[in-house]
Design a protein around this motif. Structure first.
Motif, PDB file in Angstrom:
ATOM      1  N   PRO A 199      38.345  42.398  45.648  1.00 50.87           N
ATOM      2  CA  PRO A 199      39.155  42.428  46.882  1.00 50.87           C
ATOM      3  C   PRO A 199      38.932  41.259  47.837  1.00 50.87           C
ATOM      4  CG  PRO A 199      38.442  44.637  46.345  1.00 50.87           C
ATOM      5  CD  PRO A 199      37.713  43.707  45.395  1.00 50.87           C
ATOM      6  N   PRO A 200      37.700  40.900  48.187  1.00 51.91           N
ATOM      7  CA  PRO A 200      37.571  39.780  49.127  1.00 51.91           C
ATOM      8  C   PRO A 200      38.022  38.451  48.538  1.00 51.91           C
ATOM      9  CG  PRO A 200      35.404  40.762  48.664  1.00 51.91           C
ATOM     10  CD  PRO A 200      36.425  41.532  47.909  1.00 51.91           C
ATOM     11  N   ASN A 201      37.952  38.324  47.212  1.00 53.55           N
ATOM     12  CA  ASN A 201      38.388  37.067  46.598  1.00 53.55           C
ATOM     13  C   ASN A 201      39.900  36.921  46.594  1.00 53.55           C
ATOM     14  OD1 ASN A 201      36.019  35.474  45.603  1.00 53.55           O
ATOM     15  ND2 ASN A 201      35.509  37.501  44.854  1.00 53.55           N
ATOM     16  N   ILE A 202      40.628  38.017  46.425  1.00 47.87           N
ATOM     17  CA  ILE A 202      42.090  37.876  46.443  1.00 47.87           C
ATOM     18  C   ILE A 202      42.634  37.753  47.863  1.00 47.87           C
ATOM     19  CG2 ILE A 202      42.477  38.909  44.185  1.00 47.87           C
ATOM     20  CD1 ILE A 202      43.251  41.485  45.532  1.00 47.87           C
ATOM     21  N   TRP A 203      41.797  37.985  48.859  1.00 47.51           N
ATOM     22  CA  TRP A 203      42.197  37.770  50.254  1.00 47.51           C
ATOM     23  C   TRP A 203      42.041  36.303  50.667  1.00 47.51           C
ATOM     24  CZ3 TRP A 203      38.697  42.323  52.012  1.00 47.51           C
ATOM     25  CH2 TRP A 203      39.314  43.533  51.703  1.00 47.51           C
ATOM     26  N   LEU A 204      41.360  35.502  49.864  1.00 54.26           N
ATOM     27  CA  LEU A 204      41.131  34.102  50.217  1.00 54.26           C
ATOM     28  C   LEU A 204      42.443  33.330  50.266  1.00 54.26           C
ATOM     29  CD1 LEU A 204      37.992  33.379  48.003  1.00 54.26           C
ATOM     30  CD2 LEU A 204      38.051  33.631  50.493  1.00 54.26           C
ATOM     31  N   PRO A 205      42.554  32.377  51.184  1.00 49.93           N
ATOM     32  CA  PRO A 205      43.773  31.566  51.264  1.00 49.93           C
ATOM     33  C   PRO A 205      44.023  30.851  49.934  1.00 49.93           C
ATOM     34  CG  PRO A 205      42.350  31.148  53.154  1.00 49.93           C
ATOM     35  CD  PRO A 205      41.572  32.002  52.196  1.00 49.93           C
ATOM     36  N   GLY A 206      45.236  30.913  49.462  1.00 50.45           N
ATOM     37  CA  GLY A 206      45.613  30.224  48.238  1.00 50.45           C
ATOM     38  C   GLY A 206      45.449  31.045  46.970  1.00 50.45           C
ATOM     39  N   VAL A 207      44.747  32.161  47.029  1.00 54.06           N
ATOM     40  CA  VAL A 207      44.596  33.004  45.841  1.00 54.06           C
ATOM     41  C   VAL A 207      45.827  33.887  45.746  1.00 54.06           C
ATOM     42  CG1 VAL A 207      43.220  34.789  44.717  1.00 54.06           C
ATOM     43  CG2 VAL A 207      42.085  32.947  45.961  1.00 54.06           C
ATOM     44  N   MET A 208      46.487  33.831  44.601  1.00 48.93           N
ATOM     45  CA  MET A 208      47.746  34.546  44.446  1.00 48.93           C
ATOM     46  C   MET A 208      47.579  35.912  43.782  1.00 48.93           C
ATOM     47  SD  MET A 208      50.064  31.309  43.273  1.00 48.93           S
ATOM     48  CE  MET A 208      51.535  32.266  43.030  1.00 48.93           C
ATOM     49  N   LEU A 209      46.669  36.031  42.826  1.00 48.58           N
ATOM     50  CA  LEU A 209      46.506  37.289  42.121  1.00 48.58           C
ATOM     51  C   LEU A 209      45.211  37.276  41.329  1.00 48.58           C
ATOM     52  CD1 LEU A 209      47.363  36.823  38.839  1.00 48.58           C
ATOM     53  CD2 LEU A 209      49.536  36.487  39.956  1.00 48.58           C
ATOM     54  N   SER A 210      44.902  38.423  40.791  1.00 48.17           N
ATOM     55  CA  SER A 210      43.698  38.572  39.969  1.00 48.17           C
ATOM     56  C   SER A 210      44.043  39.459  38.779  1.00 48.17           C
ATOM     57  CB  SER A 210      42.585  39.219  40.800  1.00 48.17           C
ATOM     58  OG  SER A 210      41.490  39.547  39.980  1.00 48.17           O
ATOM     59  N   HIS A 211      43.632  39.033  37.623  1.00 48.51           N
ATOM     60  CA  HIS A 211      43.784  39.837  36.410  1.00 48.51           C
ATOM     61  C   HIS A 211      42.441  39.918  35.726  1.00 48.51           C
ATOM     62  CE1 HIS A 211      48.074  40.475  36.183  1.00 48.51           C
ATOM     63  NE2 HIS A 211      48.276  39.208  36.498  1.00 48.51           N
ATOM     64  N   ARG A 212      42.211  41.035  35.105  1.00 49.39           N
ATOM     65  CA  ARG A 212      40.958  41.237  34.389  1.00 49.39           C
ATOM     66  C   ARG A 212      41.280  41.652  32.965  1.00 49.39           C
ATOM     67  NH1 ARG A 212      36.474  45.569  35.817  1.00 49.39           N
ATOM     68  NH2 ARG A 212      34.940  44.686  34.457  1.00 49.39           N
ATOM     69  N   TYR A 213      40.679  40.991  32.010  1.00 49.64           N
ATOM     70  CA  TYR A 213      40.889  41.299  30.606  1.00 49.64           C
ATOM     71  C   TYR A 213      39.562  41.727  30.009  1.00 49.64           C
ATOM     72  CZ  TYR A 213      45.197  38.822  31.507  1.00 49.64           C
ATOM     73  OH  TYR A 213      46.387  38.432  32.042  1.00 49.64           O
ATOM     74  N   VAL A 214      39.584  42.786  29.241  1.00 49.54           N
ATOM     75  CA  VAL A 214      38.378  43.295  28.597  1.00 49.54           C
ATOM     76  C   VAL A 214      38.619  43.256  27.093  1.00 49.54           C
ATOM     77  CG1 VAL A 214      36.844  45.279  28.362  1.00 49.54           C
ATOM     78  CG2 VAL A 214      37.883  44.764  30.576  1.00 49.54           C
TER      79      VAL A 214
END
Length: 69
Positions: free
Chosen positions: A31-46
């Motif tokens: 959550p805090p990383n996707i709030w950073l300016p310029g971060v558009m999204l986050s995906h996680r692959y397992v």
């Protein structure tokens, strides 16, 4: 916004700690990383279990003998 890069991380986690690690990653790290300016999204692959079977691990590693996930 036009994407200009991405972060790709690969890691192994001790099988005894995976659930705790997943909770931390999903609820505290991401959550805090996707709030950073310029971060558009986050995906996680397992990796699925069939990928675990073919992985190559140094025999001296703590993750040898299928101990990692």
């Amino acid at each position: 916004m036009i994407p200009t890069g991405f972060i790709f991380a690969v890691l192994d986690c001790d099988a005894d700690s995976i659930e705790q690690w997943n909770r931390w990653y999903d609820l505290e790290h991401t959550p805090p990383n996707i709030w950073l300016p310029g971060v558009m999204l986050s995906h996680r692959y397992v990796a699925p279990p069939e990928c675990h079977e073919v992985r190559v691990v140094d025999p001296s590693s703590a993750f040898a003998n299928q101990h990692g996930t």
